[in-house]
Scaffold this motif. Structure first.
Motif, PDB file in Angstrom:
ATOM      1  N   PRO A  95       0.712  -1.245  -0.030  1.00 19.07           N
ATOM      2  CA  PRO A  95      -0.138  -0.130   0.003  1.00 19.07           C
ATOM      3  C   PRO A  95       0.792   1.303  -0.145  1.00 19.07           C
ATOM      4  O   PRO A  95       0.359   2.339  -0.260  1.00 19.07           O
ATOM      5  N   ALA A  96       2.032   1.192   0.200  1.00 20.43           N
ATOM      6  CA  ALA A  96       3.245   2.371   0.118  1.00 20.43           C
ATOM      7  C   ALA A  96       2.916   3.353  -0.825  1.00 20.43           C
ATOM      8  O   ALA A  96       2.882   2.914  -2.116  1.00 20.43           O
ATOM      9  N   GLY A  97       2.536   4.536  -0.585  1.00 21.80           N
ATOM     10  CA  GLY A  97       2.392   5.425  -1.752  1.00 21.80           C
ATOM     11  C   GLY A  97       0.856   5.838  -2.030  1.00 21.80           C
ATOM     12  O   GLY A  97       0.551   6.524  -3.015  1.00 21.80           O
ATOM     13  N   LYS A  98       0.098   4.736  -1.809  1.00 21.29           N
ATOM     14  CA  LYS A  98      -1.349   4.660  -2.336  1.00 21.29           C
ATOM     15  C   LYS A  98      -2.029   5.447  -1.564  1.00 21.29           C
ATOM     16  O   LYS A  98      -1.888   5.559  -0.339  1.00 21.29           O
ATOM     17  N   LYS A  99      -3.083   6.156  -2.339  1.00 19.02           N
ATOM     18  CA  LYS A  99      -4.254   6.889  -1.666  1.00 19.02           C
ATOM     19  C   LYS A  99      -5.663   6.061  -1.137  1.00 19.02           C
ATOM     20  O   LYS A  99      -5.902   5.377  -2.380  1.00 19.02           O
ATOM     21  N   PHE A 100      -5.656   6.076   0.047  1.00 16.04           N
ATOM     22  CA  PHE A 100      -6.852   5.265   0.519  1.00 16.04           C
ATOM     23  C   PHE A 100      -7.889   6.292   0.924  1.00 16.04           C
ATOM     24  O   PHE A 100      -7.662   7.409   1.513  1.00 16.04           O
ATOM     25  N   LEU A 101      -9.174   5.928   0.354  1.00 16.65           N
ATOM     26  CA  LEU A 101     -10.525   6.749   1.181  1.00 16.65           C
ATOM     27  C   LEU A 101     -11.337   5.612   1.756  1.00 16.65           C
ATOM     28  O   LEU A 101     -11.771   4.702   1.401  1.00 16.65           O
ATOM     29  N   LEU A 102     -11.491   5.866   3.242  1.00 20.85           N
ATOM     30  CA  LEU A 102     -12.113   5.016   3.880  1.00 20.85           C
ATOM     31  C   LEU A 102     -13.642   5.714   4.311  1.00 20.85           C
ATOM     32  O   LEU A 102     -13.685   6.774   4.920  1.00 20.85           O
TER      33      LEU A 102
END
Ligand code: SAH
Length: 507
Positions: A380-387
């Protein structure tokens, strides 16, 4: 202007699923429902929110309406509303004084219709594996009121005829006179060994049945504490057979389960457990508040395409977000190249209703598992997550993703908070717990545990002998913090998983 109409509708004997389709349709349309004490109030849940529901014959508490008052009420409500449902237990045509109420309509020039229902004797037989007729043993059935005591001078019941009747006799309202009824039949020559069965609360989870000879039935009923409402069947078919008794073989038959969730969740789970035979009590300890119409949610929902992953951790989070997305005039295309992860099949199903398929669902339905399994698949490094989730969801998911270098944005789509509950809902539960009459308490979230303990003292739970079932590890952990160990934790952390575990559970 349309004329008003009163619909006399049979509610069936108890199990709400036994109402007719026509009856259910009329309840959904009704402006006003006037119902009797034996009607299952679950049926009223499908009425329109502003429908006026009036109970005219309470079994306990307040004084019941007299027949004159009920007739008067019918006239009043027909003047006030267009669609009035007069909801009666069983079939309106069986011992329900419908004829008098219809006479009132005729006199008042009020239109009416009558919708039949499943009468108590028919349900009592079906739900205990008995038959009212049998080609071999009984080719006739009598429906008789047991309210006319045989010693009453003007009794219109022909006891001599009943004693000689070679078929099945179904007595309604007979519990307070059972002794005299049996004595009268015996005195008029009915054989002492004629089979008799008494079925209390027919078709309801707490249905009870006793069987004995006519000579002994009253004593056995007294001994077993059998009470109204009950049907007394007398005749050759009133013989209990275990192999035809499907009712007691249902997977959760005989178990009393308390559910502590929010209102909608309590209702849906309760229906499911009911169908499996459990007697279910609900305490809606949580209230759900939708935040999807706030600025923060709107901003996130208009930027969905900027994320690598959009994560839904609950059915509600998915439903509220996608409802709002539609209100904003957008559809699935708003996700752009973002991929979707979700926890659990119910959340996946909610997404499916909006035409979305999750790209990733972990094998174990927890936030922790989602973080671990997803990272095992791709770092997941550097990835953009929206919860998009509940304000009270545990923070293990975002923490774990952040630890691994992900950029995590969290938006609260809804929150669950302790509900305000009136004492009339809590007291019967405390009373049942006090009498050790509850087998299981079900918790499907850690917030439900905290909310539940605001209404029910921990000591009451411990002393009640009720076992606790938890949906998954974070709920179990919360329970342990309160020193309430779960007797069972669902191996699959969904409501189906929890239900399945209950069925499988053996002491
Ligand atoms: N119209 C109703 C009967 C009303 S008289 C019908 O068709 O069923 C009320 C009597 O019905 C009760 O005293 C009892 O004898 C019977 N009864 C109603 N519901 C019952 C139930 N769930 N189980 C057993 N008997 C029931």
């Amino acid at each position: 202007m349309h004329k008003s109409k009163i619909y006399f509708v049979g509610a069936g004997p108890g199990d709400p699923a036994l109402i007719t389709l026509r009856g259910a349709q009329l309840l959904r349309q009704a402006d006003c429902v006037i119902y009797d004490g034996l009607v299952n109030e679950v049926l009223l849940e499908d009425c329109r929110p502003n429908c006026e529901c009036l109970c005219v014959r309470k079994r306990t508490g307040e004084k019941p309406f007299t027949q004159e008052q009920i007739n008067q009420l019918l006239v009043e409500k027909a003047a006030q509303y267009r669609t009035v449902v007069r909801l009666k237990g069983g079939d309106p045509g069986f011992f329900g004084r419908t004829a008098e109420e219809i006479q009132t309509c005729i006199q008042g020039k009020i239109d009416f219709e009558v919708v039949p229902g499943v009468t108590a004797a028919s349900a009592a037989a079906a739900y205990s594996g008995l038959f009212l007729t049998d080609r071999q043993f009984s080719s006739q059935v009598l429906f008789v009121t047991g309210q006319e005591a045989p010693d009453k001078n003007e009794s219109s019941i022909d006891w001599d005829f009943l004693a000689g009747f070679r078929g099945t006799i179904a007595f309604y309202m007979a519990m307070s006179n059972l002794e005299q009824i049996a004595a009268a039949l015996l005195a008029n020559g009915k054989p002492a060994d004629t089979p008799a069965a008494v079925i209390q609360n027919a078709s309801l989870p707490h249905q009870r049945l006793v069987q004995a000879s006519l000579e002994r039935i009253a004593a056995v009923c007294r001994q077993e504490g059998m009470e109204a409402p009950a049907i007394v069947l007398i005749g050759p078919t009133a013989v209990y057979r275990e192999e035809t008794d499907w009712f007691r073989r249902r997977p959760l038959a005989g178990r009393t389960i308390l559910i502590a969730r929010d209102e909608e969740g309590t209702r849906s789970l309760s229906r499911r457990l009911n169908e499996l035979g459990a007697d279910v009590l609900g305490l809606p300890v949580l209230a759900v508040r939708n935040f999807a119409r706030t600025g923060a949610a709107d901003t996130a929902l208009t930027r969905l395409g900027e994320f690598d992953w959009v994560v839904f951790t609950s059915r509600r989070g998915a439903e509220f977000s996608l409802q709002r997305l539609a209100e904003l005039g957008k559809d699935a295309r708003a996700f752009g190249r973002a991929r979707i992860a979700c926890i659990g099949p119910e959340t996946a199903r909610a997404l499916g209703e909006y035409g979305l398929r999750a790209d990733f669902i972990p094998t174990t339905f927890t936030g922790q598992a989602l973080a671990e399994e997803l990272s095992a698949k791709e770092p997941p490094a550097g990835k953009k997550f929206l919860l998009l989730r509940s304000a009270v969801a545990p923070d293990d998911l975002p923490k774990s993703l952040q630890r691994q270098g992900a950029v995590v944005e969290e938006v609260s789509i809804y929150t669950v908070e302790p509900a305000e509950l009136p004492a009339r809902l809590i007291e019967p539960i405390l009373e049942r717990l006090g009498r050790r009459r509850i087998d299981w308490i079900l918790f499907a979230s850690s917030s439900a545990v905290s909310a539940f303990l605001k209404f029910v003292p921990k000591e009451t739970v411990l002393k009640s002998g009720a076992k606790i079932a938890s949906i998954g590890p974070s709920t179990t952990r919360r329970l342990l913090e309160e020193e309430l160990p779960a007797a069972l934790e669902a191996p699959v952390h969904t409501l189906e998983g929890l239900t399945e575990a209950l069925i499988r559970y053996h002491d």
